[in-house]
Structure formats: structure tokens, C-alpha cells
Design a protein around this motif. Sequence first.
Motif, PDB file in Angstrom:
ATOM      1  N   ASP A 145       1.023  -1.126   0.155  1.00  0.00           N
ATOM      2  CA  ASP A 145       0.100   0.011   0.132  1.00  0.00           C
ATOM      3  C   ASP A 145       0.863   0.994   0.022  1.00  0.00           C
ATOM      4  O   ASP A 145       2.014   1.083  -0.390  1.00  0.00           O
ATOM      5  CB  ASP A 145      -0.893  -0.063   1.133  1.00  0.00           C
ATOM      6  N   SER A 146       0.318   2.433   0.136  1.00  0.00           N
ATOM      7  CA  SER A 146       1.102   3.706   0.274  1.00  0.00           C
ATOM      8  C   SER A 146       0.805   4.438   1.448  1.00  0.00           C
ATOM      9  O   SER A 146      -0.567   4.365   2.061  1.00  0.00           O
ATOM     10  CB  SER A 146       1.006   4.326  -1.476  1.00  0.00           C
ATOM     11  N   TYR A 147       1.513   5.398   1.696  1.00  0.00           N
ATOM     12  CA  TYR A 147       1.331   6.475   2.742  1.00  0.00           C
ATOM     13  C   TYR A 147       2.035   7.391   2.240  1.00  0.00           C
ATOM     14  O   TYR A 147       2.992   7.676   1.441  1.00  0.00           O
ATOM     15  CB  TYR A 147       1.743   5.871   4.127  1.00  0.00           C
ATOM     16  N   ASP A 148       2.264   8.742   2.987  1.00  0.00           N
ATOM     17  CA  ASP A 148       2.904   9.940   2.791  1.00  0.00           C
ATOM     18  C   ASP A 148       3.729  10.304   4.135  1.00  0.00           C
ATOM     19  O   ASP A 148       3.040  10.975   5.201  1.00  0.00           O
ATOM     20  CB  ASP A 148       2.123  11.059   2.292  1.00  0.00           C
ATOM     21  N   SER A 149       4.878  10.110   4.096  1.00  0.00           N
ATOM     22  CA  SER A 149       5.719  10.485   5.319  1.00  0.00           C
ATOM     23  C   SER A 149       5.791  11.850   5.793  1.00  0.00           C
ATOM     24  O   SER A 149       5.723  12.130   7.020  1.00  0.00           O
ATOM     25  CB  SER A 149       7.180   9.767   5.220  1.00  0.00           C
ATOM     26  N   SER A 150       5.439  12.649   4.689  1.00  0.00           N
ATOM     27  CA  SER A 150       5.452  14.194   5.118  1.00  0.00           C
ATOM     28  C   SER A 150       4.145  14.497   5.774  1.00  0.00           C
ATOM     29  O   SER A 150       3.948  15.592   6.360  1.00  0.00           O
ATOM     30  CB  SER A 150       5.447  14.924   3.717  1.00  0.00           C
ATOM     31  N   GLY A 151       3.155  13.481   5.697  1.00  0.00           N
ATOM     32  CA  GLY A 151       1.879  13.806   6.697  1.00  0.00           C
ATOM     33  C   GLY A 151       1.655  13.094   7.694  1.00  0.00           C
ATOM     34  O   GLY A 151       0.747  12.881   8.441  1.00  0.00           O
ATOM     35  N   GLY A 152       2.758  12.224   8.254  1.00  0.00           N
ATOM     36  CA  GLY A 152       2.784  11.554   9.461  1.00  0.00           C
ATOM     37  C   GLY A 152       3.160  10.226   9.317  1.00  0.00           C
ATOM     38  O   GLY A 152       3.616   9.624   8.416  1.00  0.00           O
ATOM     39  N   SER A 153       2.979   9.623  10.541  1.00  0.00           N
ATOM     40  CA  SER A 153       3.419   8.116  10.439  1.00  0.00           C
ATOM     41  C   SER A 153       2.276   7.264   9.599  1.00  0.00           C
ATOM     42  O   SER A 153       1.268   7.705   9.435  1.00  0.00           O
ATOM     43  CB  SER A 153       3.535   7.461  11.803  1.00  0.00           C
ATOM     44  N   TYR A 154       3.092   6.102   9.299  1.00  0.00           N
ATOM     45  CA  TYR A 154       2.067   5.150   8.652  1.00  0.00           C
ATOM     46  C   TYR A 154       0.897   4.636   9.448  1.00  0.00           C
ATOM     47  O   TYR A 154      -0.210   4.669   8.931  1.00  0.00           O
ATOM     48  CB  TYR A 154       2.978   3.991   8.114  1.00  0.00           C
ATOM     49  N   VAL A 155       1.188   4.586  10.900  1.00  0.00           N
ATOM     50  CA  VAL A 155      -0.066   4.091  11.501  1.00  0.00           C
ATOM     51  C   VAL A 155      -1.061   5.046  11.496  1.00  0.00           C
ATOM     52  O   VAL A 155      -2.236   4.861  11.581  1.00  0.00           O
ATOM     53  CB  VAL A 155       0.559   4.058  13.149  1.00  0.00           C
ATOM     54  N   SER A 156      -0.783   6.439  11.752  1.00  0.00           N
ATOM     55  CA  SER A 156      -1.744   7.610  11.575  1.00  0.00           C
ATOM     56  C   SER A 156      -2.570   7.483  10.252  1.00  0.00           C
ATOM     57  O   SER A 156      -3.779   8.224  10.349  1.00  0.00           O
ATOM     58  CB  SER A 156      -1.002   8.850  11.764  1.00  0.00           C
ATOM     59  N   GLN A 157      -2.024   7.230   9.205  1.00  0.00           N
ATOM     60  CA  GLN A 157      -2.975   7.007   7.892  1.00  0.00           C
ATOM     61  C   GLN A 157      -3.393   5.708   7.876  1.00  0.00           C
ATOM     62  O   GLN A 157      -4.101   5.608   6.510  1.00  0.00           O
ATOM     63  CB  GLN A 157      -1.748   7.401   6.731  1.00  0.00           C
ATOM     64  N   ALA A 158      -3.193   4.852   8.517  1.00  0.00           N
ATOM     65  CA  ALA A 158      -3.841   3.356   8.138  1.00  0.00           C
ATOM     66  C   ALA A 158      -4.991   3.105   8.696  1.00  0.00           C
ATOM     67  O   ALA A 158      -5.139   3.562   9.915  1.00  0.00           O
ATOM     68  CB  ALA A 158      -2.808   2.230   8.644  1.00  0.00           C
ATOM     69  N   GLY A 159      -5.980   2.502   8.193  1.00  0.00           N
ATOM     70  CA  GLY A 159      -7.317   2.365   8.673  1.00  0.00           C
ATOM     71  C   GLY A 159      -7.821   0.821   7.808  1.00  0.00           C
ATOM     72  O   GLY A 159      -7.613   0.872   6.852  1.00  0.00           O
TER      73      GLY A 159
END
Lengths: 316, 372
Positions: free
Chosen positions: B130-144
Motif C-alpha cells: 500500500d502507500s502512505y505519505d511520510s510528510s503527513g505523519g506516520s504510517y500508523v496515523s494514515q492506516a485504517g
Amino acid sequence: MSQRPVMPLRFLMVLALCIGAFTAMSSAQQGDDPTHDPARGKIDELLDKWRTSRTKIPVEDLAQALAGTGRGSATYLCELVDNKRHTIPIRAVAMAIGRQRQQGSLATLTRLLEAPEVNERVAAVEALELFGSRECLDLLARTLDEERDEVASRAEAALLVPGHPREILVQTVVGRLRHAKDKGRVARVLGRLGGKESRAALLELLSEPNERSHLAALQGVWCFEDFGDGSVVLQCYRDSTVVAVKKQACLVLGKLGFRSAVRDMIDALRSEDKGLTANAHWALGKLTGLKLKADSDLWEQWWTRTGREQTRTSGS
Amino acid sequence: MCMVVMVILMSAVSATLSVAVSLQSSAKSSKEADYAVVLAEAAVDRALFEMQTARDIEADGIGNGAGALGGGNYTVTCTPAWGTGTEYTLRGVGVVGRIRRGVQAVIARPASNVGFFGITNVRMSGGLVDSYDSSGGSYVSQAGAGHAGSNVTLGSNGNIDLSGAPEVWGNATPGPGYLVTGATAGVSGSTAPAAAPLSFASVPYAPPLSSSGAFSGTQTFTTGSYRYSTFTVPGGETATFSGTVELWVDGNFTISGSGSGVLSAGAKLVIHHGSGDFTISGGGIINSNQSPADLKVESSTTGDVTVSGSAAFFGSISAPSAAGIVSGSGGIYGAFTANSMNLSGGSNLHFDEALGSGGGAFEVRVLLPFKP
């Protein structure tokens, strides 16, 4: 007049005969003695060289040298594989057995195909490829179901090597399709082999009432060089309620250039499933040659203005 | 009468000579013009080479250059300056004699979501992409609901084989004419093949300093460049990197057992790897900021590049000639390109969108002549 010396001459002749017979018997015994088999000696020498050599001897070169060690070497090579597998370069030895094509070696290769180590099973597949007999093709077809992808894909490649008798190969693989756990791999092999029998087997698979068979069949059709009419694929697309099947069908229809599918692909652009939309868009590009965005309104305009007429006149 | 005839004849000869000279001059100009175009194209090719290898050959800015070649001269300019945009215009000018010709190319390096790429093939058994954006915070904060974003492509120029029950929240894009095979139901996005294969520049290995021999043990590396023949952090040892560190390793690189690497807060590390195997397992490399942009591995090996074990790897790996192997529960946060990719043991791969051009592929969008 003195008497001729008959007794000593006869004695010498008998003695000579006895010595000759004894020598002949000794040679025969040595010939039966495996430790004196010249082929074994050569094999042991090559393996010692492999063990002690600082630079790696290429596998192919070693296999060729082992295969050329002469009559009777197949038995010894099989013994090594059966009993001393971990002390020998298994790949080279297996390939040598494959090259020699001695019928009696098949049992060893069959056992090697069930070895616990992946690299040993891969070595068995390589040997069977070189052997190339009908029994080997059957074993390779069974190996398409191997749990480990490295072994199964090696078997897939081995079956597709040119030189196997095509008719027998197709029959063997078609025969495997019914019992296969991974029908997709078998279907892909059939697709690459092509021909009427393969096509018929794939169509039969496509008509089975389960999604796994449909997915497998579609992968096989994708690999087919000239499958021809895509109407069966379009019907599968329309009938299926499984997104994965519809996505795969889009790709196959695009590859086949089946223009009768254009209307269905435009409708698919409105799907909520992004993957289906993307695949349908790809298919539309292939079917029409146009580079329009994945915008259903844009494609509808094209369809209304020119697409419907073009599709009707060009057929599929 | 004779004079008239002679004048007429001389005029004719003169005219013929003029035409001949004119034709010759025209032919020469035409040749020079052709050669000037060739020089202009060569200038653009050279600029493109600098861009692809990220090398500034004459220290005049990547994409800029000038020189002489075979009786002519060339110049090339890049606007905007390299590294400041996603689209660049290269203008090459060739000069032969008094003839000038120009060639203009528009080169794009779009932000790519190609996060994980096996050039010849990809095999994935179980796991998740999957993907996330490290400039927007941690992976955990973006995962649901078990995953974060889906702006990622798992790609190859060959087949992509999926087995087990992998989840690809994004696209699985095989090469032109190739397929995604096996368990395709878990791919949320496109499974259509790419229009063209992606090309990857080879990773050069040219250390600018001499080797300090083999390294094994515990050490703190502060800002600077270091070079070793091999680099080993065995069980119980720690290699700490603080500041901006460039590490050159000629041969095997190994972190194993309870050994670990630590990237201190604020530190940046680039590991240049030459040959042999590159292995991160055991305690892994702990990236204190969890910022993938701060840790880069660039390997030119044809051996194995392995990330395994339970320690998460935050960074990017470019190893276009290597066999890439990922296993274990730690996972990769960043990007990874290798010659072949084998993802097993339920590996989780999370592409960092902040890395942008994960694919590193250039597109020549326009190629036109222009009047310099």
C-alpha cells in the motif's frame, strides 16, 4: 635312438592352459567389481576436482563431463544422488543423468523430484527436461502443481522448450488440466502451446461454473497467439459477477482486438471499482487505437459520433 | 561576328561555371547543415545522459554542456535548472562554419508511484502493498481497515506472480504483453500491462576514496565519507550513523543476528554497495526519524539484496542488477527496485509517496528542431 620328451611338453601345455584360464577368470572378476569400473573412477576424479578447485567449475561443463564418462556411469551417478546427495553438486549430477537418458535412471529422478530441498527439486526438473521422454513430460506436467513457485515455474519453462513431441505434450498437459490444483499455470502452458486441442481445452475450462476456472482459462487465452473469436470471452465477461474475472476478461478482449466488446467496455468506465475501470480503459485503447482519458462522458461522445458506426462496419 | 560568338560562348561558360560553383556551395552548405543537426542532437543526448546518471560531467550543471566535435561546435542548456522541476527543456545547438541548427527536447520525470519494481519479474507470496505519505505523519496515523493509501504500483517489465492471498492496494502492472498471474483478486487497482517497459540507469560504483579494509564491530560514524572492503555488524554490535554519512562498501554488507544499525535523529545515510551480497536482517537499521528519504541504498551488485527479519526498514533501495529478496514481518517503508523481486513470508511493503519519483524513469515528450 632316444625317446621324444612327450611328458614335459604336455605338462607345459596343460600348465599354460591353466595359467590362461586363471588370468581370464581374474579379469572377469575385476570387471564385475564396481570399484574397478573405469567410469566410476572418472566420476570420482571429476567430483574430487570440483571439491578441491578454487575457482567454481561451471555447472554445464561439469554436467557434460560427467555425462561423458562412459557406459555404466548412469548407475553410479544414480547411486550418488540416492545416497550421497549432500556431498555432490546435485545440479550437475542430475543434468548428467538427464543427458544420458538411461531408462533405469527415471526412478532416481522421480525420487529427487520429491526431495525436501527446493534446489534439489529444481535440479530434478532440469534433468527431466534434458531426458525428454514421455514419462518425463508427464512428471513435468504434474510438477506444475508444485507448492514452491521456483519449482513449478521451472517445470513450466521445461515443458515449453522446443523439441518435445508437440502432440504428446499437448495431450499430456490437457490431461493434467482436470486434476490440477493450479489450473492457471496449466492453462498458460496450453495457451503458449496453441493449437486446436489446446483451444478446445481452454474453451471447456471457460464453460465450467466456477470463477477459478474462468480466471485460469482467461490467462490461458491471453497467452494464446491466435485465439480468434472473442465472443466466448465477452459472454464470460457479461455473465460473471466476480470483479477479478471481469478485469481479466477486459484485458483478454483488448488483446484479442474484439471490437464487439467496445460498448461493454465504455459501460465499465462507470463502475465503482477502480481496477475494473482501469482495465476497461486499457482495453478501449487497444480496441479503438484512441488515447482518450478514462472519462465515460468522453467515450460516450465518441461512441455517439463515430464509434457505433465504426464498430458496426468493422465487425470484430 | 566572331567577337559576338566569342562573347556568347564566354558568357555560356561563365554561366555554367557559376552554376557549378553555386551547386557545389549549396551541397557543402547542405552537408554542413546536416552535420549541425547531428551535433545539436548529440548535445541533447549528452545532456540526457547526465540526467539519467545524475552526473555533472563538466561541473556546469546537469543538462548543460559545450564542446567541439569533428570540425563543429555544440552547446546544450537545460531549463529550468536540474532538480527544480518535473519537466525540463533541453536546447541543443550545433554550429558548423556559419551554419547553426537547433534541436529541442522536452524531458519529463513525472512523480511516479512505482514503489516496488522487479525489472525481470515479481513473485509475491501473501503480504500487503500500500502507500502512505511520510510528510503527513506516520504510517500508523494514515492506516485504517488494515491498510493506508492506494497510490502505489507494484511493477515489472515481465510477469507478476501472486500466490497466497496478497493484498495490493494500488496497481499491479506487468510489462507490455505480460500478465499478473495467480491470486489476482487481491489487487484493488489496474492489472493492465504497461505501454512500454521502464528503463533504469545502472548504479555506478566509483568510490572517491581509498578503502580502510574490512569493518566488523561497533562504531559511530559522524559526518563524512567512509569506505570498506566489507561491512559487517554481527550479533551484539551496533553501527551508529550521525550527521550526513556516505558509506562505500566494495563487497558484502551484512547486519545480522542481534546486530543493528542506527540512524540517529536528523542523520542522513547513503550506502553505496559495489558487489557481493547486501543483507539487512536481525536488528536491521533503525531509522530514528522514520523518514525513508534519509536512508538510501544504491547497489550495483549482481548478487542478492535481502531485507528480512522483524525490524522495519525505512528507506529506499535501488539495486537494478540484483536479486531483491524481502521476507519477515518487519516490512519496508519507502521504495525498492531490483532486477528481480521475491517477496515472501507475508512481507508488507508501504510505498512512501513523499519519495516522488520512485520509478526514476525518464520520458522524452517532445523532440523538435528550432531556429537558434
